[in-house]
Scaffold this active site. Structure first.
Site, PDB file in Angstrom:
ATOM      1  N   ASP A  10      -5.630   3.546   5.692  1.00 55.48           N
ATOM      2  CA  ASP A  10      -4.576   2.747   5.064  1.00 55.48           C
ATOM      3  C   ASP A  10      -5.241   1.530   4.424  1.00 55.48           C
ATOM      4  OD1 ASP A  10      -1.601   1.073   6.428  1.00 55.48           O
ATOM      5  OD2 ASP A  10      -2.608   0.930   4.497  1.00 55.48           O
ATOM      6  N   ILE A  11      -5.198   1.453   3.134  1.00 56.22           N
ATOM      7  CA  ILE A  11      -5.917   0.399   2.391  1.00 56.22           C
ATOM      8  C   ILE A  11      -5.424  -0.998   2.762  1.00 56.22           C
ATOM      9  CG2 ILE A  11      -4.463   0.255   0.305  1.00 56.22           C
ATOM     10  CD1 ILE A  11      -7.183   0.357  -1.285  1.00 56.22           C
ATOM     11  N   ASN A  24       2.459  -0.371 -11.271  1.00 55.27           N
ATOM     12  CA  ASN A  24       3.043   0.076 -12.544  1.00 55.27           C
ATOM     13  C   ASN A  24       2.968  -1.112 -13.498  1.00 55.27           C
ATOM     14  OD1 ASN A  24       5.519  -1.584 -12.328  1.00 55.27           O
ATOM     15  ND2 ASN A  24       5.942  -0.202 -10.612  1.00 55.27           N
ATOM     16  N   GLY A  32       4.872   4.211  -2.739  1.00 54.98           N
ATOM     17  CA  GLY A  32       3.473   4.556  -2.487  1.00 54.98           C
ATOM     18  C   GLY A  32       2.622   3.397  -1.994  1.00 54.98           C
ATOM     19  N   ASP A  34       1.607   0.911  -3.678  1.00 56.61           N
ATOM     20  CA  ASP A  34       2.152  -0.356  -4.208  1.00 56.61           C
ATOM     21  C   ASP A  34       3.135  -0.946  -3.192  1.00 56.61           C
ATOM     22  OD1 ASP A  34       3.770  -1.089  -7.444  1.00 56.61           O
ATOM     23  OD2 ASP A  34       2.761  -2.371  -5.987  1.00 56.61           O
ATOM     24  N   THR A 118      -2.790   9.614  -8.533  1.00 53.60           N
ATOM     25  CA  THR A 118      -2.671  10.991  -8.009  1.00 53.60           C
ATOM     26  C   THR A 118      -1.449  11.185  -7.118  1.00 53.60           C
ATOM     27  OG1 THR A 118      -4.025  10.578  -6.038  1.00 53.60           O
ATOM     28  CG2 THR A 118      -5.182  11.225  -8.069  1.00 53.60           C
ATOM     29  N   GLY A 119      -0.588  10.206  -7.022  1.00 52.81           N
ATOM     30  CA  GLY A 119       0.660  10.363  -6.253  1.00 52.81           C
ATOM     31  C   GLY A 119       1.819  10.540  -7.200  1.00 52.81           C
ATOM     32  N   VAL A 120       2.652   9.550  -7.270  1.00 50.55           N
ATOM     33  CA  VAL A 120       3.848   9.578  -8.145  1.00 50.55           C
ATOM     34  C   VAL A 120       3.471   9.897  -9.592  1.00 50.55           C
ATOM     35  CG1 VAL A 120       5.570   7.996  -9.170  1.00 50.55           C
ATOM     36  CG2 VAL A 120       5.224   8.038  -6.700  1.00 50.55           C
TER      37      VAL A 120
HETATM   38  N1  APR Z   1      -3.396   3.342   1.640  1.00 54.24           N
HETATM   39  C1  APR Z   1      -4.147   4.107   0.807  1.00 54.24           C
HETATM   40  N2  APR Z   1      -3.638   5.019  -0.037  1.00 54.24           N
HETATM   41  C2  APR Z   1      -2.288   5.173  -0.041  1.00 54.24           C
HETATM   42  C3  APR Z   1      -1.423   4.415   0.787  1.00 54.24           C
HETATM   43  C4  APR Z   1      -2.034   3.468   1.654  1.00 54.24           C
HETATM   44  N3  APR Z   1      -1.318   2.707   2.473  1.00 54.24           N
HETATM   45  N4  APR Z   1      -0.135   4.810   0.531  1.00 54.24           N
HETATM   46  C5  APR Z   1      -0.200   5.785  -0.396  1.00 54.24           C
HETATM   47  N5  APR Z   1      -1.494   6.008  -0.743  1.00 54.24           N
HETATM   48  C6  APR Z   1      -2.047   6.997  -1.673  1.00 54.24           C
HETATM   49  C7  APR Z   1      -1.169   8.177  -2.035  1.00 54.24           C
HETATM   50  O1  APR Z   1      -1.152   9.130  -0.967  1.00 54.24           O
HETATM   51  C8  APR Z   1      -1.926   8.676  -3.264  1.00 54.24           C
HETATM   52  O2  APR Z   1      -3.033   9.465  -2.858  1.00 54.24           O
HETATM   53  O3  APR Z   1      -2.279   6.357  -2.921  1.00 54.24           O
HETATM   54  C9  APR Z   1      -2.447   7.379  -3.903  1.00 54.24           C
HETATM   55  C10 APR Z   1      -1.710   6.953  -5.167  1.00 54.24           C
HETATM   56  O4  APR Z   1      -0.340   7.329  -5.058  1.00 54.24           O
HETATM   57  P1  APR Z   1       0.849   6.330  -5.513  1.00 54.24           P
HETATM   58  O5  APR Z   1       0.922   5.201  -4.563  1.00 54.24           O
HETATM   59  O6  APR Z   1       2.064   7.183  -5.713  1.00 54.24           O
HETATM   60  O7  APR Z   1       0.365   5.731  -6.915  1.00 54.24           O
HETATM   61  P2  APR Z   1       0.320   6.386  -8.369  1.00 54.24           P
HETATM   62  O8  APR Z   1       0.251   7.881  -8.335  1.00 54.24           O
HETATM   63  O9  APR Z   1      -0.747   5.624  -9.088  1.00 54.24           O
HETATM   64  O10 APR Z   1       1.761   6.006  -8.967  1.00 54.24           O
HETATM   65  C11 APR Z   1       2.010   4.646  -9.233  1.00 54.24           C
HETATM   66  O11 APR Z   1       4.036   4.652  -7.976  1.00 54.24           O
HETATM   67  O12 APR Z   1       4.459   3.300  -6.211  1.00 54.24           O
HETATM   68  C12 APR Z   1       4.672   3.466  -7.551  1.00 54.24           C
HETATM   69  O13 APR Z   1       4.866   1.223  -8.377  1.00 54.24           O
HETATM   70  C13 APR Z   1       4.028   2.363  -8.361  1.00 54.24           C
HETATM   71  O14 APR Z   1       5.145   3.066 -10.348  1.00 54.24           O
HETATM   72  C14 APR Z   1       3.896   3.048  -9.680  1.00 54.24           C
HETATM   73  C15 APR Z   1       3.513   4.470  -9.292  1.00 54.24           C
END
Ligand code: APR
Length: 174
Positions: A10-11, A24, A32, A34, A118-120
């Site tokens: 967890d970062i 964003n 996520g 953020d 790589t998430g949302v």
């Molecule tokens: N620590 C480390 N990595 C994390 C954590 C955490 N606590 N929580 C989530 N992640 C990982 C996710 O599992 C994924 O592998 O971070 C990576 C990026 O995923 P997202 O957080 O969904 O970010 P992204 O794909 O860049 O989308 C950004 O999502 O949360 C919104 O405001 C943000 O609109 C923006 C979009």
């Protein structure tokens, strides 16, 4: 290259000089990583973000870290995946490069990244991992002020993708 590490975790718990937030373009929080960073940092983070006027995709802006155990948060909006024909590769590389440039400018020595986009934002993780590893390694070759960069992967599949990408760049033993 020992100056680049791949871990799972967890970062928001990383005790480094700067952690990177996959934000964003509004910089006003989200889900996520953020959401996790804003929850852990507390409300002063959003208050400072409100003063920044947003951030274009691929660029980076730094804030203080407040209740987080690090000195700075470097916010970068990654590209949303649209199939790979909308400059996503170049924009993702820019996120990593611009965050590292901000870290150098702030006198940071240690930086932790999440897996940006790589998430949302649905950027394919194996492809994103190659771009991330290649961009970070290229930066480290000409910036010895950064002593350690850690990719902090949240789940096992992401961890495996980044470990695979790192192995692919290591010189093969003759
Ligand atoms: N620590 C480390 N990595 C994390 C954590 C955490 N606590 N929580 C989530 N992640 C990982 C996710 O599992 C994924 O592998 O971070 C990576 C990026 O995923 P997202 O957080 O969904 O970010 P992204 O794909 O860049 O989308 C950004 O999502 O949360 C919104 O405001 C943000 O609109 C923006 C979009």
């Amino acid at each position: 290259m020992e100056r680049l590490k791949i871990t799972q975790g967890d970062i928001t718990q990383c005790q480094v000089d700067a952690i990177v937030n996959a934000a964003n373009t509004s910089l006003l929080g989200g889900g996520g990583v953020d959401g996790a960073i804003h929850r852990a940092a507390g409300p002063e983070l959003l208050a400072e973000c409100r003063t920044l006027g947003g951030c274009p995709t691929g660029e980076a802006k730094a804030t203080k870290a407040y209740r987080l155990p690090c000195r700075y948060v470097i916010h970068t909006p990654g590209p949303i995946w649209h199939g790979g024909t909308a400059d996503e590769n170049r924009l993702l590389a820019s996120c990593y490069r611009n965050c590292l440039a901000q870290a150098s400018a702030l006198g940071c020595k240690t930086v932790a990244f999440p897996s940006i986009s790589t998430g949302v934002y649905h950027f394919p993780v194996a492809h994103a991992a190659r771009i991330a590893i290649d961009t970070i390694q290229a930066y480290l070759q000409t910036h010895d002020e950064i002593t350690c960069v850690t990719m902090v992967c949240f789940d096992a599949a992401t961890l495996a993708a980044y470990q695979q990408a790192l192995e692919e760049t290591e010189p093969k033993h003759a």
